[in-house]
Write an enzyme that holds these catalytic residues in place. Sequence first.
Site, PDB file in Angstrom:
ATOM      1  N   GLY A  30       8.578   6.028  -9.380  1.00 49.98           N
ATOM      2  CA  GLY A  30       7.150   5.842  -9.582  1.00 49.98           C
ATOM      3  C   GLY A  30       6.411   5.762  -8.273  1.00 49.98           C
ATOM      4  N   GLU A  31       5.101   5.921  -8.334  1.00 48.03           N
ATOM      5  CA  GLU A  31       4.278   5.909  -7.128  1.00 48.03           C
ATOM      6  C   GLU A  31       2.888   5.440  -7.491  1.00 48.03           C
ATOM      7  OE1 GLU A  31       3.138   8.962  -3.453  1.00 48.03           O
ATOM      8  OE2 GLU A  31       4.244   9.670  -5.201  1.00 48.03           O
ATOM      9  N   GLY A  32       2.320   4.602  -6.654  1.00 52.87           N
ATOM     10  CA  GLY A  32       0.980   4.099  -6.885  1.00 52.87           C
ATOM     11  C   GLY A  32       0.223   3.936  -5.592  1.00 52.87           C
ATOM     12  N   GLY A  35       2.325   1.609  -3.115  1.00 55.14           N
ATOM     13  CA  GLY A  35       3.665   1.923  -2.659  1.00 55.14           C
ATOM     14  C   GLY A  35       4.428   2.851  -3.587  1.00 55.14           C
ATOM     15  N   VAL A  37       8.040   3.322  -5.781  1.00 57.53           N
ATOM     16  CA  VAL A  37       9.058   2.518  -6.438  1.00 57.53           C
ATOM     17  C   VAL A  37      10.337   3.340  -6.579  1.00 57.53           C
ATOM     18  CG1 VAL A  37       9.678   1.191  -8.497  1.00 57.53           C
ATOM     19  CG2 VAL A  37       7.297   1.244  -7.702  1.00 57.53           C
ATOM     20  N   LYS A  52      10.096  -1.673  -4.528  1.00 54.39           N
ATOM     21  CA  LYS A  52       8.748  -1.151  -4.279  1.00 54.39           C
ATOM     22  C   LYS A  52       8.470  -1.209  -2.782  1.00 54.39           C
ATOM     23  CE  LYS A  52       3.959  -1.182  -5.621  1.00 54.39           C
ATOM     24  NZ  LYS A  52       2.992  -1.502  -6.670  1.00 54.39           N
ATOM     25  N   ASP A 145      -5.908  -5.246 -10.808  1.00 56.20           N
ATOM     26  CA  ASP A 145      -5.684  -3.802 -10.892  1.00 56.20           C
ATOM     27  C   ASP A 145      -4.910  -3.481 -12.175  1.00 56.20           C
ATOM     28  OD1 ASP A 145      -5.914  -1.144 -10.116  1.00 56.20           O
ATOM     29  OD2 ASP A 145      -4.103  -1.172  -8.898  1.00 56.20           O
TER      30      ASP A 145
END
Length: 381
Positions: A30-32, A35, A37, A52, A145
């Site tokens: 995953g990516e946000g 950062g 993950v 993360k 968030d």
Amino acid sequence: MSVQSSRVPVGQLAPGQIIASRYTIEAAVGEGMSGVVYAARRSPEGDRVALKVIRQHLLGDPHFAPRFEREAKILKRLEGNHIVRVLDVVEDDGLLALVLEYVEGQSLEAVLRERLPEPNEAVEIMLQVCAALGAAHAGGFVHRDLKPANVIIQGAIDDGSGPMVSVVDFGLAKALDTEPSEGTSLTERNMILGTPEYMAPEQVRGEPVDRRCDIYAAGVMLFEMLTGRVPFSGRTPIASMTAHLTEPVPSARAARPDRGISPALDAVVMRALAKSPDDRYPTSRALAEALSAARDPHLVIAPQAIVDADALATGDTELELKAVVQTLPMVPAPAPPSKTLADPVPAAVARPGQPPRWVWVVVAVIFAALAVAVGAIVGAR
């Protein structure tokens, strides 16, 4: 402690790479905004964790790393059935990372790309999100968030048993804000805290926020689950943020008349999306109670099952929410409620330290019997 530039670019950690001498990278999952993950294995236990790795632009502030580690230590004490726990915080060769428990499943964002939950399914998902918010808020954390990408769904939402919902990324937002003695914060200098489509009006204005900004984001998510779109959007992030301030709150029922959204559920969504924090539900428990009532207007929470009114009024913890919404017996309502379902009347409860009403009745009967006996004795004399 300051963090130097990483020698390993974030987003390019290779499978098999070892971080902090004990975390072996398996794959990016995953990516946000904050950062990337990775799934990783922890030695010597061999269990899977989520790693993360914080983005480099956040590490450019010399105050961020110690503040981040301080918040992470507090988050390690935050527990709840619907919160992804922080297990550790590590630094290795310029990398700063959170170690999280690994949760199998897919994000609500991915779920919504495939299909929309039915209204009752959307309510069930949101009740579990409310449980996570209640536990975090009681621990002093506001998410700031909250969005579908930060909600993990385990199991199919339509398999009859219901999904297990977990919320991630608590606390990072707080680490991005600085204390007065530490100078200008990252949020003031070069970044917006939050995701434009899910930001409360007070966030857009840069005002201090409390747990009611999470209530607003929950309302946005509920609207999105019911209609397939967010209530406020624009071509640019600035346009989306402006819409939160200027556009009237839309009706989910009017937006999707084909979805069978009840007027009661529509009213709950609209109150959660109120422009002023004072007009929203004050706590996640209050939102959960309204959602529970809207799901079936013929059922009410059994008042005799609530035993700690003061705690319910002040705590808003996950344990209390589960007791109120998820496990309490439901009984038929004796009469239609006097208020709207969007603002349910709290059940009458006994306060802590006060005996139940039946105790007072028994005491009154005993005193009455004693009075009669005394009167009979006096009369006999």
